[in-house]
Design an enzyme around this catalytic site. Structure first.
Site, PDB file in Angstrom:
ATOM      1  N   TYR A  53       0.856  -1.204   0.000  1.00  0.00           N
ATOM      2  CA  TYR A  53       0.000   0.000   0.000  1.00  0.00           C
ATOM      3  C   TYR A  53       0.883   1.242   0.000  1.00  0.00           C
ATOM      4  O   TYR A  53       1.911   1.264   0.684  1.00  0.00           O
ATOM      5  CB  TYR A  53      -0.882   0.026   1.252  1.00  0.00           C
ATOM      6  CG  TYR A  53      -2.284  -0.457   0.972  1.00  0.00           C
ATOM      7  CD1 TYR A  53      -3.065   0.185   0.016  1.00  0.00           C
ATOM      8  CD2 TYR A  53      -2.834  -1.538   1.646  1.00  0.00           C
ATOM      9  CE1 TYR A  53      -4.342  -0.249  -0.256  1.00  0.00           C
ATOM     10  CE2 TYR A  53      -4.119  -1.969   1.376  1.00  0.00           C
ATOM     11  CZ  TYR A  53      -4.867  -1.322   0.422  1.00  0.00           C
ATOM     12  OH  TYR A  53      -6.132  -1.733   0.138  1.00  0.00           O
ATOM     13  N   GLU A  55      -0.545   4.920  -0.239  1.00  0.00           N
ATOM     14  CA  GLU A  55      -1.353   6.142  -0.404  1.00  0.00           C
ATOM     15  C   GLU A  55      -0.477   7.377  -0.204  1.00  0.00           C
ATOM     16  O   GLU A  55       0.371   7.400   0.699  1.00  0.00           O
ATOM     17  CB  GLU A  55      -2.482   6.195   0.632  1.00  0.00           C
ATOM     18  CG  GLU A  55      -3.592   5.211   0.376  1.00  0.00           C
ATOM     19  CD  GLU A  55      -3.398   3.899   1.093  1.00  0.00           C
ATOM     20  OE1 GLU A  55      -2.228   3.546   1.376  1.00  0.00           O
ATOM     21  OE2 GLU A  55      -4.405   3.231   1.375  1.00  0.00           O
ATOM     22  N   ASP A 200      -7.578  14.310 -23.936  1.00  0.00           N
ATOM     23  CA  ASP A 200      -7.563  12.883 -23.587  1.00  0.00           C
ATOM     24  C   ASP A 200      -6.869  12.182 -24.749  1.00  0.00           C
ATOM     25  O   ASP A 200      -7.466  11.949 -25.792  1.00  0.00           O
ATOM     26  CB  ASP A 200      -8.986  12.366 -23.402  1.00  0.00           C
ATOM     27  CG  ASP A 200      -9.018  10.857 -23.176  1.00  0.00           C
ATOM     28  OD1 ASP A 200      -7.962  10.209 -23.313  1.00  0.00           O
ATOM     29  OD2 ASP A 200     -10.099  10.323 -22.874  1.00  0.00           O
ATOM     30  N   THR A 227      -4.288   6.724 -21.134  1.00  0.00           N
ATOM     31  CA  THR A 227      -4.028   5.382 -20.619  1.00  0.00           C
ATOM     32  C   THR A 227      -2.594   5.043 -21.009  1.00  0.00           C
ATOM     33  O   THR A 227      -1.973   5.722 -21.826  1.00  0.00           O
ATOM     34  CB  THR A 227      -5.002   4.343 -21.219  1.00  0.00           C
ATOM     35  OG1 THR A 227      -5.022   4.499 -22.629  1.00  0.00           O
ATOM     36  CG2 THR A 227      -6.393   4.496 -20.646  1.00  0.00           C
ATOM     37  N   LYS A 230      -2.274   1.527 -24.633  1.00  0.00           N
ATOM     38  CA  LYS A 230      -2.694   1.494 -26.047  1.00  0.00           C
ATOM     39  C   LYS A 230      -1.441   1.666 -26.907  1.00  0.00           C
ATOM     40  O   LYS A 230      -0.574   0.811 -26.864  1.00  0.00           O
ATOM     41  CB  LYS A 230      -3.763   2.548 -26.296  1.00  0.00           C
ATOM     42  CG  LYS A 230      -5.048   2.288 -25.473  1.00  0.00           C
ATOM     43  CD  LYS A 230      -6.159   3.226 -25.850  1.00  0.00           C
ATOM     44  CE  LYS A 230      -7.456   2.915 -25.133  1.00  0.00           C
ATOM     45  NZ  LYS A 230      -7.578   3.592 -23.828  1.00  0.00           N
ATOM     46  N   ARG A 236      -1.869  -2.051 -18.403  1.00  0.00           N
ATOM     47  CA  ARG A 236      -3.099  -1.284 -18.229  1.00  0.00           C
ATOM     48  C   ARG A 236      -2.859  -0.268 -17.104  1.00  0.00           C
ATOM     49  O   ARG A 236      -2.253  -0.593 -16.087  1.00  0.00           O
ATOM     50  CB  ARG A 236      -4.261  -2.215 -17.865  1.00  0.00           C
ATOM     51  CG  ARG A 236      -4.417  -3.353 -18.849  1.00  0.00           C
ATOM     52  CD  ARG A 236      -5.762  -3.974 -18.802  1.00  0.00           C
ATOM     53  NE  ARG A 236      -6.680  -3.194 -19.586  1.00  0.00           N
ATOM     54  CZ  ARG A 236      -6.780  -3.247 -20.923  1.00  0.00           C
ATOM     55  NH1 ARG A 236      -6.030  -4.063 -21.627  1.00  0.00           N
ATOM     56  NH2 ARG A 236      -7.647  -2.504 -21.562  1.00  0.00           N
TER      57      ARG A 236
END
Ligand code: DSN
Length: 433
Positions: A53, A55, A200, A227, A230, A236
């Site tokens: 983790y 954060e 975007d 992203t 692609k 991903r």
């Protein structure tokens, strides 16, 4: 990729991994948003960083034990900034939909207005389609193409709408638009109405990194989401790149363009996400290093050359392409006009021949989304296998022959397999040790 434990411990899942690996190796992938990661990216994705983790941001985390998470996230951030010429990068958004919602929420209050591209003209679902949560939170208004035969955006309409509705964000970006955008025009209009200029670039980030398409940030855009999986050929994931001054994310800043980096960091966490996926970020760092190489530059150029070659050959066969061709990695084929089949029928037919594509709406489509008039084709994955113009022409010949019923899918499936085995996927197969 060799697997030691999975085949023994969970043969059911391993069989599925193997099936997908064979599908990818033996079939042609023409969905424009898909690609093959390198084996190094795949290895980074399978690391122990998945256990942690983290954060917060590097150096300002809420939990201990962050020596290596800080290092790997800082590396990913620095590589992203250098590759795209950004002042700031946040590499934590889990994927594109999250990145867009985070960018919206960093700059707007509930009820504020966004001017975005019409979905059927190439815009994306996350740009406020009525079925999304974003559309419940914000008000979306739409611009589109002036002339569908060339694909040129109606910048006059865009400006008139901006003047009338005074949007907080003007959004440039698409998932089914085969042409380049005029970022200077977008920016001028945004400046005129005091809007944030957001791009975007999920579909074309790899082409921007390779220098084959224009970079909105270099044209003065304030924010760019993308992203990472692609054309950028990473795992991903997603990133938000921005201009402005990086501040302390523990303190809420005033909402100014200068403060965008901090507004975005706070909108990621605690705004909309919890712990970042650190194994994904490690793999993004690897992909960003790959994207800075001369080989990747050549790849990006070839993706566009391949799309143009495929488009020209489809036109030679009498196919109807939305906007008449392409400037980027994707082609939108009017399946009804080309073959008297809807996009779903053509998608299924091609799939039975080992060619994977996706049905897609065309501008102002009169057919419903599940059986629209169009089919989207793209060259990023085939180009990653090393295919060039002659293979693109061959693929276009197969599509035309199948579409017109001049060849059966079984015969073409064998030819597709033979071609694919000559150009192996860079991700490799799944094999037990
Ligand atoms: N699903 C991706 C695409 O195909 O464009 C983005 O949502």
């Amino acid at each position: 990729m060799k697997y030691t434990y999975l085949p023994k411990q969970d043969p059911e899942v391993f069989a599925m991994v193997g099936g997908e690996a064979r599908r990818e190796m033996e079939g042609l992938e023409l969905i424009p948003s898909e690609n093959y990661v390198s084996k190094a990216v795949l290895e980074a994705l399978g690391t122990l960083f998945t256990n942690k983790y983290a954060e917060g941001t590097p150096g300002r985390r809420y939990y201990g034990g962050q020596t290596f998470t800080d290092q790997v996230e800082s590396l990913a951030i620095e590589r992203a900034k250098a590759l795209f010429g950004a002042d700031h990068a946040n590499v934590q958004p889990l994927s594109g939909a999250a990145a867009n919602l985070i960018a919206f929420s960093s700059w707007m209050d509930v009820g504020d207005t966004v001017l975005a591209m019409d979905l059927s003209h190439g815009g994306h679902l996350t740009h406020g389609a009525p079925v999304t949560f974003a559309a419940k939170a914000f008000r979306f208004i739409r611009y589109g193409m002036k002339d569908i035969s060339t694909g040129v955006i109606d910048y006059g309409q865009l400006e008139a709408m901006a003047m009338e509705h005074r949007p907080k964000i003007i959004l440039a970006g698409f998932s089914a638009y085969p042409r380049e955008l005029d970022y200077d025009r977008f920016l001028l209009i945004a400046q005129k109405v005091g809007a944030m200029a957001m791009a975007d670039m999920a579909h074309v980030a790899g082409l921007i990194a390779a220098g084959s398409l224009a970079n909105p940030l270099k044209h003065g855009f304030h924010v760019m989401t993308t992203t990472t999986h692609k054309t950028l050929r990473g795992p991903r994931g997603a990133m938000i790149l921005s201009r402005g001054k990086v501040g302390n994310p523990l303190k809420a800043p005033e909402r100014t363009l200068e403060n965008l980096p901090t507004l975005i960091d706070r909108a990621v966490f605690p705004g909309l996400q919890g712990g970042p996926h650190m194994h994904q970020i490690a793999a993004i760092a690897v992909a960003l290093k790959e994207a800075g190489t001369p080989e990747f530059k050549a790849y990006g150029q070839q993706v566009v050359k391949n799309a143009k070659a495929m488009a020209a050959r489809l036109k030679h066969h009498g196919c109807q392409l939305v906007t008449g061709g392409t400037d980027n990695h994707l082609i939108l084929l009017n399946a009804v006009a080309s073959f008297n089949k809807n996009g779903a029928e053509l998608q299924d037919l091609l799939e039975s021949a080992g060619i994977t594509t996706n049905k897609n709406a065309i501008p102002d489509d009169t057919l419903p989304p599940f059986r629209p008039s169009g089919l989207r084709l793209g060259t990023p994955a085939a180009t990653s296998r090393g295919m060039k113009e002659p293979q693109m022409e061959q693929i276009a010949d197969w599509i035309a022959a199948l579409g017109r019923g001049e060849a059966g899918p079984e015969k073409i499936r064998d030819d597709v397999r033979t071609l694919c085995l000559k150009f192996p996927s860079p991700s490799g197969l799944a094999e037990p040790v």
